[in-house]
Design a protein around this motif. Sequence first.
Motif, PDB file in Angstrom:
ATOM      1  N   CYS A   1     -16.668  -9.475   3.240  1.00 40.22           N
ATOM      2  CA  CYS A   1     -17.855  -9.295   2.270  1.00 40.22           C
ATOM      3  C   CYS A   1     -16.961  -9.260   1.026  1.00 40.22           C
ATOM      4  CB  CYS A   1     -18.666  -8.228   2.610  1.00 40.22           C
ATOM      5  SG  CYS A   1     -18.141  -6.729   2.803  1.00 40.22           S
ATOM      6  N   GLY A   2     -15.580  -8.539   1.099  1.00 40.99           N
ATOM      7  CA  GLY A   2     -15.006  -8.332  -0.234  1.00 40.99           C
ATOM      8  C   GLY A   2     -15.013  -7.206  -0.746  1.00 40.99           C
ATOM      9  N   GLU A   3     -15.662  -6.232   0.123  1.00 38.61           N
ATOM     10  CA  GLU A   3     -15.793  -4.797  -0.268  1.00 38.61           C
ATOM     11  C   GLU A   3     -14.711  -4.079  -0.149  1.00 38.61           C
ATOM     12  OE1 GLU A   3     -18.369  -1.295   1.425  1.00 38.61           O
ATOM     13  OE2 GLU A   3     -19.659  -2.713   0.607  1.00 38.61           O
ATOM     14  N   ALA A   4     -14.309  -3.028  -0.898  1.00 38.04           N
ATOM     15  CA  ALA A   4     -13.053  -2.208  -0.522  1.00 38.04           C
ATOM     16  C   ALA A   4     -13.282  -1.490   0.624  1.00 38.04           C
ATOM     17  CB  ALA A   4     -13.062  -1.073  -1.778  1.00 38.04           C
ATOM     18  N   ALA A   5     -12.339  -1.411   1.514  1.00 35.28           N
ATOM     19  CA  ALA A   5     -12.346  -0.685   2.979  1.00 35.28           C
ATOM     20  C   ALA A   5     -11.601   0.811   2.642  1.00 35.28           C
ATOM     21  CB  ALA A   5     -11.468  -1.564   3.879  1.00 35.28           C
ATOM     22  N   THR A   6     -12.094   1.694   2.712  1.00 41.30           N
ATOM     23  CA  THR A   6     -11.956   3.248   2.666  1.00 41.30           C
ATOM     24  C   THR A   6     -11.628   3.747   4.073  1.00 41.30           C
ATOM     25  OG1 THR A   6     -13.900   4.158   2.194  1.00 41.30           O
ATOM     26  CG2 THR A   6     -12.455   2.911   0.299  1.00 41.30           C
ATOM     27  N   ALA A   7     -11.160   4.993   4.060  1.00 41.68           N
ATOM     28  CA  ALA A   7     -11.055   5.613   5.347  1.00 41.68           C
ATOM     29  C   ALA A   7     -12.822   6.131   5.819  1.00 41.68           C
ATOM     30  CB  ALA A   7     -10.399   7.085   5.021  1.00 41.68           C
ATOM     31  N   PHE A   8     -13.617   5.973   4.888  1.00 36.19           N
ATOM     32  CA  PHE A   8     -14.899   6.440   4.940  1.00 36.19           C
ATOM     33  C   PHE A   8     -15.854   5.076   5.319  1.00 36.19           C
ATOM     34  CE2 PHE A   8     -13.143   9.921   2.230  1.00 36.19           C
ATOM     35  CZ  PHE A   8     -13.166  10.786   3.105  1.00 36.19           C
ATOM     36  N   SER A   9     -15.316   4.124   5.080  1.00 35.54           N
ATOM     37  CA  SER A   9     -16.220   2.869   5.092  1.00 35.54           C
ATOM     38  C   SER A   9     -15.890   1.895   6.442  1.00 35.54           C
ATOM     39  CB  SER A   9     -16.184   2.044   3.884  1.00 35.54           C
ATOM     40  OG  SER A   9     -14.943   1.385   3.650  1.00 35.54           O
ATOM     41  N   VAL A  10     -14.967   2.522   7.024  1.00 34.73           N
ATOM     42  CA  VAL A  10     -14.490   1.576   8.397  1.00 34.73           C
ATOM     43  C   VAL A  10     -14.565   2.348   9.617  1.00 34.73           C
ATOM     44  CG1 VAL A  10     -12.679   0.176   7.090  1.00 34.73           C
ATOM     45  CG2 VAL A  10     -12.025   2.287   8.419  1.00 34.73           C
TER      46      VAL A  10
ATOM     47  N   GLU B   1       0.745  -1.132  -0.144  1.00 32.66           N
ATOM     48  CA  GLU B   1      -0.004  -0.007   0.217  1.00 32.66           C
ATOM     49  C   GLU B   1       0.914   1.102  -0.007  1.00 32.66           C
ATOM     50  OE1 GLU B   1      -3.317   2.429  -0.244  1.00 32.66           O
ATOM     51  OE2 GLU B   1      -3.133   0.207  -0.523  1.00 32.66           O
ATOM     52  N   LEU B   2       2.124   1.301   0.669  1.00 30.68           N
ATOM     53  CA  LEU B   2       2.862   2.214   0.788  1.00 30.68           C
ATOM     54  C   LEU B   2       3.497   2.658  -0.688  1.00 30.68           C
ATOM     55  CD1 LEU B   2       4.793   1.967   4.212  1.00 30.68           C
ATOM     56  CD2 LEU B   2       3.137   3.821   3.310  1.00 30.68           C
ATOM     57  N   ASN B   3       3.740   1.451  -1.384  1.00 31.40           N
ATOM     58  CA  ASN B   3       4.465   1.683  -2.932  1.00 31.40           C
ATOM     59  C   ASN B   3       3.125   2.256  -3.805  1.00 31.40           C
ATOM     60  OD1 ASN B   3       6.860   0.405  -2.449  1.00 31.40           O
ATOM     61  ND2 ASN B   3       6.236  -1.589  -2.687  1.00 31.40           N
ATOM     62  N   ARG B   4       1.927   1.919  -3.550  1.00 32.24           N
ATOM     63  CA  ARG B   4       0.701   2.390  -4.406  1.00 32.24           C
ATOM     64  C   ARG B   4       0.725   3.757  -4.072  1.00 32.24           C
ATOM     65  NH1 ARG B   4      -3.718   4.798  -3.743  1.00 32.24           N
ATOM     66  NH2 ARG B   4      -3.338   4.502  -1.690  1.00 32.24           N
ATOM     67  N   TRP B   5       0.709   4.136  -2.949  1.00 28.99           N
ATOM     68  CA  TRP B   5       0.719   5.608  -2.573  1.00 28.99           C
ATOM     69  C   TRP B   5       1.881   6.327  -3.170  1.00 28.99           C
ATOM     70  CZ3 TRP B   5       3.962   8.995  -0.008  1.00 28.99           C
ATOM     71  CH2 TRP B   5       3.661  10.358   0.327  1.00 28.99           C
ATOM     72  N   GLY B   6       3.136   5.963  -3.110  1.00 34.51           N
ATOM     73  CA  GLY B   6       4.290   6.699  -3.540  1.00 34.51           C
ATOM     74  C   GLY B   6       4.081   6.644  -5.105  1.00 34.51           C
ATOM     75  N   ASP B   7       3.474   5.691  -5.889  1.00 39.63           N
ATOM     76  CA  ASP B   7       3.350   5.614  -7.221  1.00 39.63           C
ATOM     77  C   ASP B   7       2.224   6.594  -7.469  1.00 39.63           C
ATOM     78  OD1 ASP B   7       4.896   3.417  -7.534  1.00 39.63           O
ATOM     79  OD2 ASP B   7       3.127   2.053  -8.042  1.00 39.63           O
ATOM     80  N   ARG B   8       1.468   6.993  -6.727  1.00 41.96           N
ATOM     81  CA  ARG B   8       0.362   8.043  -7.133  1.00 41.96           C
ATOM     82  C   ARG B   8       0.833   9.299  -6.762  1.00 41.96           C
ATOM     83  NH1 ARG B   8      -5.677   8.668  -4.792  1.00 41.96           N
ATOM     84  NH2 ARG B   8      -6.119  10.683  -5.796  1.00 41.96           N
TER      85      ARG B   8
ATOM     86  N   HIS C   1       0.352  -8.659 -14.600  1.00 38.85           N
ATOM     87  CA  HIS C   1       0.215  -7.409 -14.887  1.00 38.85           C
ATOM     88  C   HIS C   1       0.391  -6.575 -13.498  1.00 38.85           C
ATOM     89  CE1 HIS C   1      -2.585  -9.318 -17.414  1.00 38.85           C
ATOM     90  NE2 HIS C   1      -2.927  -8.080 -18.076  1.00 38.85           N
ATOM     91  N   GLU C   2       0.321  -5.116 -13.883  1.00 36.59           N
ATOM     92  CA  GLU C   2       0.858  -4.365 -12.720  1.00 36.59           C
ATOM     93  C   GLU C   2      -0.257  -4.489 -11.674  1.00 36.59           C
ATOM     94  OE1 GLU C   2       0.737   0.453 -12.199  1.00 36.59           O
ATOM     95  OE2 GLU C   2       0.913  -0.457 -14.359  1.00 36.59           O
ATOM     96  N   LEU C   3       0.449  -4.485 -10.439  1.00 36.98           N
ATOM     97  CA  LEU C   3      -0.389  -4.726  -9.206  1.00 36.98           C
ATOM     98  C   LEU C   3      -0.950  -3.325  -8.556  1.00 36.98           C
ATOM     99  CD1 LEU C   3      -1.471  -6.587  -6.841  1.00 36.98           C
ATOM    100  CD2 LEU C   3       0.785  -6.151  -5.873  1.00 36.98           C
ATOM    101  N   VAL C   4      -2.064  -3.114  -8.391  1.00 37.38           N
ATOM    102  CA  VAL C   4      -2.707  -1.957  -7.787  1.00 37.38           C
ATOM    103  C   VAL C   4      -3.462  -2.678  -6.603  1.00 37.38           C
ATOM    104  CG1 VAL C   4      -4.372  -0.124  -7.795  1.00 37.38           C
ATOM    105  CG2 VAL C   4      -2.999  -0.886  -9.806  1.00 37.38           C
ATOM    106  N   PRO C   5      -2.627  -2.575  -5.436  1.00 39.73           N
ATOM    107  CA  PRO C   5      -3.283  -3.234  -4.140  1.00 39.73           C
ATOM    108  C   PRO C   5      -4.380  -2.493  -3.803  1.00 39.73           C
ATOM    109  CG  PRO C   5      -1.126  -2.138  -3.370  1.00 39.73           C
ATOM    110  CD  PRO C   5      -1.383  -1.918  -4.993  1.00 39.73           C
TER     111      PRO C   5
END
Length: 72
Positions: free
Chosen positions: A60-69, A23-30, A49-53
Amino acid sequence: ERPERWEYRLTDEGRDLYPLIAELNRWGDRWLATDQGPPLITYHRTCGHELVPLVTCDHCGEAATAFSVTQG
């Protein structure tokens, strides 16, 4: 022999940190990309393929974001 060499083996604790590192790598990429592109691109060995964690809920498999936890 010169110099002496040791083999590094990733510990259980180190393997457990992988999601954080990915996730830190993803942040750095962005946020740290330059005109030449992101500083580090990670590829998934299995499919190539390129990994976007993505952090997801393990129930449930739903994405966990700062707003959904929540914490309690």
